[in-house]
Design a protein around this motif. Structure first.
Motif, PDB file in Angstrom:
ATOM      1  N   PRO A 209       0.817  -1.221   0.000  1.00  0.00           N
ATOM      2  CA  PRO A 209       0.000   0.000   0.000  1.00  0.00           C
ATOM      3  C   PRO A 209       0.849   1.269   0.000  1.00  0.00           C
ATOM      4  N   ILE A 210       1.892   1.274   0.845  1.00  0.00           N
ATOM      5  CA  ILE A 210       2.723   2.476   0.928  1.00  0.00           C
ATOM      6  C   ILE A 210       3.450   2.721  -0.393  1.00  0.00           C
TER       7      ILE A 210
ATOM      8  N   GLY B 292       1.007   3.722  -3.103  1.00  0.00           N
ATOM      9  CA  GLY B 292       0.527   5.057  -2.758  1.00  0.00           C
ATOM     10  C   GLY B 292       1.548   6.127  -3.108  1.00  0.00           C
ATOM     11  N   ALA B 293       2.796   5.861  -2.737  1.00  0.00           N
ATOM     12  CA  ALA B 293       3.846   6.829  -3.034  1.00  0.00           C
ATOM     13  C   ALA B 293       3.993   7.023  -4.535  1.00  0.00           C
TER      14      ALA B 293
ATOM     15  N   ILE C 137       1.668   6.613  -6.831  1.00  0.00           N
ATOM     16  CA  ILE C 137       0.522   7.393  -7.317  1.00  0.00           C
ATOM     17  C   ILE C 137       0.744   8.873  -7.009  1.00  0.00           C
ATOM     18  N   TYR C 138       1.185   9.147  -5.779  1.00  0.00           N
ATOM     19  CA  TYR C 138       1.396  10.545  -5.420  1.00  0.00           C
ATOM     20  C   TYR C 138       2.412  11.191  -6.358  1.00  0.00           C
TER      21      TYR C 138
ATOM     22  N   TYR D 278      -0.132  13.304  -8.543  1.00  0.00           N
ATOM     23  CA  TYR D 278      -0.430  14.515  -7.783  1.00  0.00           C
ATOM     24  C   TYR D 278       0.719  15.506  -7.795  1.00  0.00           C
TER      25      TYR D 278
ATOM     26  N   ILE E 289      12.035  13.935  -2.913  1.00  0.00           N
ATOM     27  CA  ILE E 289      11.516  12.578  -2.709  1.00  0.00           C
ATOM     28  C   ILE E 289      12.024  11.652  -3.805  1.00  0.00           C
TER      29      ILE E 289
ATOM     30  N   ASN F  21      15.660  10.909  -3.591  1.00  0.00           N
ATOM     31  CA  ASN F  21      15.852  10.097  -2.400  1.00  0.00           C
ATOM     32  C   ASN F  21      15.512   8.628  -2.660  1.00  0.00           C
ATOM     33  N   ILE F  22      14.401   8.409  -3.364  1.00  0.00           N
ATOM     34  CA  ILE F  22      13.999   7.033  -3.665  1.00  0.00           C
ATOM     35  C   ILE F  22      15.053   6.360  -4.535  1.00  0.00           C
TER      36      ILE F  22
END
Lengths: 412, 335
Positions: A197-198, A201-202, A204-205, A209, A220, A223-224
């Motif tokens: 989920p995380i 979710g990340a 998708i964000y 978004y 972000i 960093n990933i």
């Protein structure tokens, strides 16, 4: 070679043409060889494991089963077996087993295994790899007869139903991977529950978004990418300091009224693994979401859907098969990962099945590492069999991935 | 007439009503009559966006966590009386039992295993990449590539087993049991190289196949053979991508744990040794060995593995960033 184009008009050109062509052939062969070396290595690896997984073993008794009873042990009834056990092991040991589970109520199989281990005391005194066993059986039998006159030689497949079903034991003959396999499965289930989920979710964000120019999103994203390259053992240290020690009240279950554990639990390991595979899930899910055509989103907005409605009903279903593939690749990574588990303290000698997120545990790769590190040859055989179990789990994960992907792609 | 009057009255009434409605509309607008083009605030959407943002932030927390944990424990380590940061970085003996913490010997072993791994992975990985991108036809590629990629999916602990039970006996058979120790750097390095082949080959192949077709055609047009084209035109053109792949592979080799933990051995070694047939302990191998036992918290040893971890983290991070920089520059050239 550097001046090959300069004297194209001279005779040299014609003269060195065969030579150049030959060099070209040689080059091609070398490139092919380097490709094939990888495949040969893979075959060698499989050969090596198979070779260690089967083979002749010399088994020696402490007590001959024929002296215990006038009939073969396997034909005896349950009460008779109890008597044999009671007569032949020390009282303390009998009481210990009785405390674990009342001996009088144990099943025949259970008693037979106990008698085999404690009374008959079968022990492997020598083990031989499969190839030697096949080619040179006579020599092995001669060697065993000379060195261990009382031992008998038999063919053994180290991977067998008992191996998968029985827990860890310090005697190679009775050791199995049940606890480790269950530990791995428990761990991976919790990891999935946390990381998927995380991660999705990340993704998708970041794709739907975030504006790609804003500072925080650039941070972000960078960093990933960097996290994906951090060695797994570093994640283990993070897990050790944060989950095992700092969050011990939560990960040991003390906060939920479960006492008696330290922080080295399934939950700690699963959370560590979740952090480890998060970047992989995010990056692959991002790629999957990015591949969904823009027109689909615009059409959805055009009929008045909100952003989340668009994502939920149009973007995610289309991206689902690729997201799933990424997730399963990430999970395969987590199943095989060993180093972080050593750090967060998966113990090697655990005989009870894990029964929840707060139990201490061991895992397949840890078991393999442990057996590989033992000096006796028999443990190498056990490690080989455990490797096959691990690879089987990995392969079936990938098979499921392929199946699910094909299935969902057809529906669309 | 009457009926007309009535009609007129009705009209009048209707008109009055309409006026009334109009008035009403002016005074208090009715919601389902007006059309507002401003979407109403949907709190569900906002909450979802917030949750998704939190998911994205988790990765930041991970990095912060790593840096904090490594930094904090290293700080405790360097705060101990018998440890100094200078000795840590320059000392050549790592023997916690007698209070010697010189990371150089561990770094030396790490560099040695990584160098051997690179000696295997670079030529083979690059060769495979060139073969797959320049020579192999579609059919062969479709078979060879997935098979190579299986190598990348094998768990590292299995490679460790392979190194110890397959590679080491071969090396001992070749060079003699007296020269090659049971646990040795060469075996671990070679197997690590094999593990890294797919990484080098798939990244390099991406770099090679993104070289524009025109360059190949031009080279063939000038009469170059396939090998000459590959080595003197395509390879230089894709060099930055290939270097990035190699740097990434080095970083992977430095951080690899299980192969060295199983096959490379343990025990203190002097720094600056180059004998690949000796046992040696790398940074990762040491961390794995120390933490495998019953390591009690808040001891110098416990803190020391975090200092090693910090060193490891910094080295791999620098290499990864460097690799990404090179790739970014490379992309600008062709797109």
């Amino acid at each position: 070679m550097p001046d090959m184009f300069q004297d194209a008009h001279s005779d040299d050109f014609k003269n060195n043409l065969p030579q150049r062509k030959q060099r070209g052939k040689l080059g091609q062969t070398l490139f092919l060889i380097s490709t094939v070396v990888g495949i040969i290595a893979l075959l060698a690896l499989l050969y090596n494991i198979t070779n260690e997984m089967f083979g002749l073993v010399a088994v020696q008794y402490q007590t001959d089963p024929a002296t215990l009873s006038d009939r073969p042990l396997s034909e005896l009834s349950q009460p008779e077996l109890v008597t044999i056990l009671e007569e032949n092991i020390s009282r303390g040991l009998f009481r210990r087993y009785d405390r674990e589970a009342p001996i009088a109520e144990r099943s025949r199989e259970d008693l037979l295994a106990l008698i085999d281990e404690r009374v008959v005391g079968s022990q492997i005194v020598a083990a031989y790899p499969a190839i030697d066993s096949i080619i040179d059986r006579a020599a092995i039998e001669a060697e065993v007869a000379e060195k261990y006159p009382e031992a008998r030689v038999e063919w053994k497949s180290w991977l067998n139903p008992d191996f998968v079903a029985s827990p860890m034991s310090s005697t190679p003959l009775f050791a199995g991977v049940r606890t480790a396999l269950l530990g791995s499965l428990w761990m991976i289930s919790i990891t999935i529950l946390v990381a998927v989920p995380i991660g999705v979710g990340a993704a998708i964000y970041l794709e739907e978004y975030a504006s790609h120019e804003s500072m925080i999103n650039k941070v972000i994203q960078a960093n990933i990418n960097n996290l994906a390259g951090v060695p797994s053992i570093i994640y283990g240290m993070l897990g050790l300091a944060i989950f095992v020690r700092a969050l011990e009240p939560i990960t040991s279950g003390a906060a939920f009224g479960i006492a008696g554990n330290n922080g080295r639990t399934l939950l700690s390991a699963a959370l560590t693994m979740a952090l480890l595979i998060l970047p992989i899930i995010i990056i692959s899910a991002q790629e999957a979401i990015r591949a969904v055509p823009r027109s689909l989103r615009l059409a959805s907005y055009g009929i008045g859907a909100t952003k989340w409605q668009t994502i939920r009903s149009h973007v995610l279903p289309v991206a689902f098969p690729s997201i799933l593939t990424g997730i399963i690749l990430a999970i395969s990574r987590a199943i095989g990962e060993t180093a972080p588990l050593i750090l967060v303290g998966a113990s090697t000698y655990i005989v009870t099945d894990p029964n929840g997120p707060f139990s201490n545990f061991t895992a397949l790769p840890i078991q393999i590492y442990n057996w590989t590190s033992q000096p006796q040859a028999e443990f190498r055989n056990l490690a080989a069999a455990a490797i096959i179990v691990l690879l089987t789990v990995l392969l079936s994960m990938n098979a499921i991935a392929v199946y699910l992907r094909n299935r969902f792609q057809r529906q669309l | 007439m009457e009926s007309e009057l009535q009609k007129a009255g009705k009209d009048q009434k209707l008109m009055e009503r309409e006026v009334a409605v109009g008035k009403e509309r002016v005074d208090t607008p009715v919601r389902d009559v007006t059309t507002s083009f401003k979407a109403p605030r949907r709190w569900g959407e906002t909450i979802i966006q917030g949750l998704l943002f939190l998911c994205g932030i988790v990765s930041i927390f991970t990095t912060v966590g790593i840096v904090y944990v490594l930094g904090h424990e290293s700080w405790l380590f360097f705060g101990k009386p018998d440890v100094s940061i200078f000795e840590f970085l320059t000392g050549t003996v790592w023997q916690p039992s007698i209070g010697l913490f010189g990371i150089m010997s561990l770094v030396n072993s790490t560099l040695l295993t990584s160098a051997i791994a690179m000696l295997v992975a670079i030529p083979l990985g690059l060769g495979a990449a060139i073969y797959l991108s320049e020579y192999a036809d579609q059919r062969i590629r479709k078979v060879l590539k997935p098979v190579l990629e299986i190598l990348a999916g094998v768990p590292t602990v299995v490679y460790g087993y392979f190194a110890l039970t397959f590679m080491t006996p071969i090396l001992r058979g070749l060079f003699g049991k007296d020269t090659v120790e049971i646990y040795n750097v060469a075996s671990a390095g070679i197997v690590m190289g094999i593990m890294i082949i797919p990484l080098v080959s798939s990244l390099s192949e991406d770099a090679l196949s993104s070289v524009p077709r025109g360059l190949r055609e031009a080279s063939y047009g000038l009469g170059a053979t396939k090998l000459e084209t590959a080595l003197q035109v395509i390879l230089p053109a894709a060099l930055s991508g290939i270097i990035a792949a190699i740097i990434l592979a080095v970083s992977r080799a430095i951080g690899e744990t299980m192969i060295v933990a199983i096959a490379a051995g343990a025990g203190p070694k002097p720094a600056f040794f180059l004998n690949p047939f000796q046992a040696a302990e790398t940074m990762t191998g040491h961390i794995a060995r120390i933490s495998g036992g019953d390591l009690s918290y808040n001891t110098v040893q416990y803190n020391s593995i975090f200092a090693i971890g910090m060193t490891l983290f910094v080295i791999t991070l620098l290499l990864n960033v460097l690799s990404r920089r090179i790739v970014a520059r490379f992309r600008e050239e062709y797109e």
